[in-house]
Design a protein around this motif. Structure first.
Motif, short mmCIF file in Angstrom:
data_model
loop_
_atom_site.label_atom_id
_atom_site.label_comp_id
_atom_site.label_asym_id
_atom_site.label_seq_id
_atom_site.Cartn_x
_atom_site.Cartn_y
_atom_site.Cartn_z
N THR A 1 52.42 41.26 28.08
CA THR A 1 51.04 41.67 27.81
C THR A 1 50.19 41.67 29.08
O THR A 1 49.13 42.30 29.12
N GLU A 2 50.64 40.99 30.13
CA GLU A 2 49.88 40.96 31.38
C GLU A 2 50.09 42.21 32.21
O GLU A 2 49.39 42.42 33.21
N LEU A 3 51.06 43.04 31.84
CA LEU A 3 51.34 44.26 32.60
C LEU A 3 50.35 45.35 32.22
O LEU A 3 50.40 45.89 31.12
N THR A 4 49.46 45.69 33.12
CA THR A 4 48.51 46.78 32.94
C THR A 4 48.52 47.64 34.20
O THR A 4 49.15 47.29 35.21
N GLN A 5 47.80 48.75 34.14
CA GLN A 5 47.73 49.61 35.31
C GLN A 5 47.10 48.88 36.50
O GLN A 5 47.57 49.00 37.63
N GLU A 6 46.05 48.10 36.24
CA GLU A 6 45.35 47.40 37.30
C GLU A 6 46.21 46.29 37.91
O GLU A 6 46.29 46.15 39.13
N THR A 7 46.89 45.50 37.06
CA THR A 7 47.70 44.41 37.58
C THR A 7 48.94 44.92 38.33
O THR A 7 49.35 44.33 39.33
N MET A 8 49.50 46.03 37.85
CA MET A 8 50.65 46.60 38.55
C MET A 8 50.23 47.19 39.90
O MET A 8 50.97 47.10 40.89
N PHE A 9 49.05 47.80 39.96
CA PHE A 9 48.57 48.32 41.24
C PHE A 9 48.29 47.17 42.20
O PHE A 9 48.59 47.26 43.39
N ASP A 10 47.74 46.09 41.69
CA ASP A 10 47.46 44.93 42.52
C ASP A 10 48.75 44.34 43.08
O ASP A 10 48.77 43.81 44.20
N LEU A 11 49.83 44.42 42.33
CA LEU A 11 51.11 43.83 42.76
C LEU A 11 51.87 44.75 43.70
O LEU A 11 52.38 44.32 44.74
N PHE A 12 51.96 46.04 43.38
CA PHE A 12 52.81 46.96 44.13
C PHE A 12 52.04 47.86 45.10
O PHE A 12 52.62 48.34 46.08
N GLY A 13 50.77 48.12 44.82
CA GLY A 13 50.03 49.05 45.65
C GLY A 13 50.39 50.49 45.32
O GLY A 13 51.32 50.76 44.56
N ALA A 14 49.64 51.43 45.90
CA ALA A 14 49.86 52.85 45.60
C ALA A 14 51.24 53.31 46.05
O ALA A 14 51.94 54.04 45.34
N GLU A 15 51.68 52.88 47.24
CA GLU A 15 52.97 53.32 47.75
C GLU A 15 54.12 52.74 46.92
O GLU A 15 55.11 53.42 46.65
N GLY A 16 53.99 51.49 46.51
CA GLY A 16 55.03 50.89 45.68
C GLY A 16 55.15 51.56 44.33
O GLY A 16 56.26 51.77 43.83
#
Length: 518
Positions: free
Chosen positions: A251-266
């Motif tokens: 449930t913690e996986l969202t667009q914002e949290t994934m961007f914060d973790l991987f960044g745009a390039e990731g």
């Protein structure tokens, strides 16, 4: 393990073979039945016989599951020898033999044996046993010579050209060249992929991440290529390991949290993983939100790079005023404005914004006239906050007629290339450019089209039928639309990017169309 003993350690009677050896003590069959009682295994619950003083009885199966070789520490199903009461695997067992001389060369060796098939009837060392071996010219293995070809090159029994040997693949049953029990290419690839998946799964700690990783590796949307699939699985495992370390639940996986973790390039490199997670976990994904998040991070990085400048705090106030503007500027526009302001301040070489003068602005615009529009907001900020009045001289713009000629030329070149190309990615990019130019619609809105916004009839297509009602009546253009953009579900994007949850990017369209004019 049963081993030969002279007498039972319990009753002292002679015996030819011990029924049970426990903690170094041997028991005959009579003593074994009386000393070892039938109990339940403390691990699996199955029936077993254990010493009557044992606190936690364990059956032989569970004991063997945890047993490892005392030398190499590998799992051990059957011991080759017992050394000081600890099991040793058959591969390591010869290392504990007493060295004895070879019957042929006299050298001491722990691996003496006979080879009657090669005429060696006495105990010989490995070198003497393989003295007649040569390297097979087919399989390149050091084996006994079965014969020689016309060129005098040796070959082994498995590679004998006069009697080709084949065997059935243990996995699918197809015929495979050579002897033994090796798998065919397809089954071998499947087995390698399975082993690599399981190997990487063991590195993940949380059960839900393990399940996601396994499901992703067997996902129908993942293209499996023979050459690099195992390497790609290792790369995918890195993404899931970062998710495993960062999040505690799905449930913690969202667009914002994934961007914060991987960044745009990731996220760009892991487009397959993003698509899978959005489908499996129903993550809401918005392409415009992703662009906004990326621009905000780039703006923060831009300001952070100037942290050692004396005007850093003034730059932060300027960026804050842009974000709070009544015009509600897009994040990309704010970044352009801030970048232009940094360029002017660095060229001026001043310690404060209040020291900027008209000569600094004029010198910058002489070499970079395109920054005039981006500097207009900065000039207004200097006037309102510092009382510095600058006259922003914008370069002369092209006439309307010149812009029309440029637009017509671009449409012709793009359409001509669309007629000639057979590349689906190029064709989709050029179709998006044509629709934006012909109907004067912003390119981002064209790329955001979904199946719900398209109504198809025979030879006739209507875009945004409930709002704009853009009619594509041109027969050839409609034919290209049907060819390269087939019918899609209502929620599926018409100009789908590599990441299927977001559309083709404007940069991709620009890349394919700008090449046509060079």
């Amino acid at each position: 393990m049963r081993t030969a003993r002279k007498a039972c350690d319990e009753c002292g009677r002679a015996m030819s073979k011990a029924t049970r050896v426990e903690h170094g003590h041997a028991y005959c069959n009579t003593c074994y039945c009386s000393v070892f009682s039938k109990v339940a295994c403390s691990i699996c619950g199955g029936s077993t016989r254990a010493y009557h003083h044992a606190d936690s009885p364990i059956c032989r199966t569970c004991r063997a599951a945890k047993r490892t070789c005392a030398r190499c520490d590998r799992p051990l199903s059957k011991a080759g020898v017992l050394v000081a009461g600890r099991p040793v695997c058959p591969s390591c067992a010869p290392n504990f033999n007493t060295p004895r001389p070879c019957a042929y060369c006299g050298e001491l060796s722990k691996r003496l044996s006979t080879a009657t098939a090669h005429g060696i009837d006495e105990l010989a060392c490995p070198r003497c046993r393989s003295a007649t071996y040569e390297t097979c010219n087919v399989c390149r293995k050091h084996r006994a010579v079965a014969g020689r070809d016309v060129g005098g090159r040796p070959y082994c029994k498995a590679c004998d050209p006069s009697a080709p040997i084949t065997h059935r693949c243990p996995g699918c049953g197809v015929s495979v060249a050579g002897g033994g029990a090796s798998l065919c290419f397809t089954c071998s690839l499947t087995d390698r992929i399975y082993r690599r998946i399981e190997l990487n799964t063991e590195l993940l700690e949380q059960r839900w991440v393990r399940a996601l990783f396994r499901d992703f590796c067997h996902w129908e949307g993942l293209r499996c290529k023979a050459g690099n699939m195992t390497r790609r699985i290792d790369g995918y495992a890195v993404y899931f390991s970062r998710i495993d370390r960062r999040f505690c639940s799905a449930t913690e996986l969202t667009q914002e949290t994934m961007f914060d973790l991987f960044g745009a390039e990731g996220l760009r490199k892991g487009f397959n993983i993003v698509t899978f997670l959005c489908e499996r976990l129903a993550i809401a994904w918005n392409a415009r939100v992703l662009v906004d998040l990326n621009e905000r991070r780039r703006l923060d990085d831009l300001i952070r790079q100037c942290s050692d400048m004396p005007w850093h705090s003034e730059l932060k106030r300027y960026a804050s005023s842009l974000n709070q503007s009544e015009r509600k500027l897009q994040s990309k526009t704010v970044r352009y404005y801030v970048s232009a302001a940094i360029g002017l301040v660095q060229l001026a070489g001043v310690r404060s914004f209040r020291d900027i003068r008209q000569a600094h602005l004029d010198r910058l615009l002489r070499t970079r006239g395109g920054l005039a529009a981006s500097l207009s907001a900065f000039a207004r900020h200097l006037r309102e906050s510092y009382g510095v009045a600058l006259k922003n001289k914008k370069p002369p713009t092209a006439s309307v007629r010149a812009k029309e000629r440029t637009l017509i030329r671009r449409i012709r070149v793009t359409y001509k290339r669309l007629e000639e190309t057979n590349n689906a990615r190029e064709a989709r990019a050029m179709l998006a450019r044509l629709l934006a130019d012909l109907y004067q619609i912003p390119l981002q809105e064209v790329l955001a089209l979904t199946g719900r916004n398209v109504r198809r009839q025979e030879g006739h297509i209507v875009l945004w039928p409930s709002t704009r009602q853009v009619h594509i009546d041109h027969h050839k253009l409609a034919r290209h639309f049907d060819r390269w953009l087939p019918s899609t579900a209502p929620d599926v994007m018409v100009f789908e990017g590599r990441n299927r949850v977001q559309p083709l990017s404007t940069d991709a369209v620009r890349y394919h169309t700008e090449r046509l004019h060079h």
